[in-house]
Write an enzyme that holds these catalytic residues in place. Sequence first.
Site, PDB file in Angstrom:
ATOM      1  N   GLU A  98       0.832  -1.207   0.000  1.00 34.44           N
ATOM      2  CA  GLU A  98       0.000   0.000   0.000  1.00 34.44           C
ATOM      3  C   GLU A  98       0.866   1.256   0.000  1.00 34.44           C
ATOM      4  O   GLU A  98       2.094   1.201   0.131  1.00 34.44           O
ATOM      5  CB  GLU A  98      -0.944  -0.056   1.207  1.00 34.44           C
ATOM      6  CG  GLU A  98      -1.881  -1.253   1.091  1.00 34.44           C
ATOM      7  CD  GLU A  98      -2.922  -1.331   2.194  1.00 34.44           C
ATOM      8  OE1 GLU A  98      -2.806  -0.605   3.202  1.00 34.44           O
ATOM      9  OE2 GLU A  98      -3.871  -2.134   2.025  1.00 34.44           O
ATOM     10  N   GLU A 116      -1.566 -10.246  -5.944  1.00 32.72           N
ATOM     11  CA  GLU A 116      -1.516 -11.006  -7.202  1.00 32.72           C
ATOM     12  C   GLU A 116      -0.649 -10.280  -8.225  1.00 32.72           C
ATOM     13  O   GLU A 116       0.109 -10.909  -8.977  1.00 32.72           O
ATOM     14  CB  GLU A 116      -2.936 -11.164  -7.763  1.00 32.72           C
ATOM     15  CG  GLU A 116      -3.885 -11.972  -6.885  1.00 32.72           C
ATOM     16  CD  GLU A 116      -4.642 -11.120  -5.870  1.00 32.72           C
ATOM     17  OE1 GLU A 116      -4.108 -10.077  -5.439  1.00 32.72           O
ATOM     18  OE2 GLU A 116      -5.757 -11.526  -5.515  1.00 32.72           O
TER      19      GLU A 116
END
Length: 138
Positions: A49, A60
């Site tokens: 993040e 992913e």
Amino acid sequence: MHKKGAAKMSLIDDARKVRENAYAPYSNFAVGAAIKTIDGNVYKGINVENVAYPEGTCAEAGAIAAMCAAGERQISEVAVIADAPAPVPPCGGCRQKIAEFAGPDVVVTMATMDGKTLQMTVADLLPGRFTADHMANS
Ligand code: THU
């Protein structure tokens, strides 16, 4: 294919382990992903993040980037894990990213930290997906 329970535990274990390195200080939602290729190699990723929230990246996407950086392009299996009440599916964008490198029958195993699993194919997760065939006239 929607299969509950019988997960491919080794790839989930890889995802569970790498999840420990997730960088998710804003959502506190740590995700781990592991991808196996047709050559049998495993690539792992975590969500990363950013204080500028839209700049964050999914687990992913990280695993796919690692696979591509290693020179591989063909996914044979995917596993995703998070601490959630129900197995966490890849977001819409990640479904398209996975579909770029995986055939429709590739199985995506989703898991929770307390052992719930759900298996779906790429075709299940992204029916009607955009492919290079749609650009045939261009
Ligand atoms: N996230 C993933 O990494 N993969 C998913 O499949 C679902 C969502 C991340 C993005 C963000 O860092 C956090 O989970 C909450 O949305």
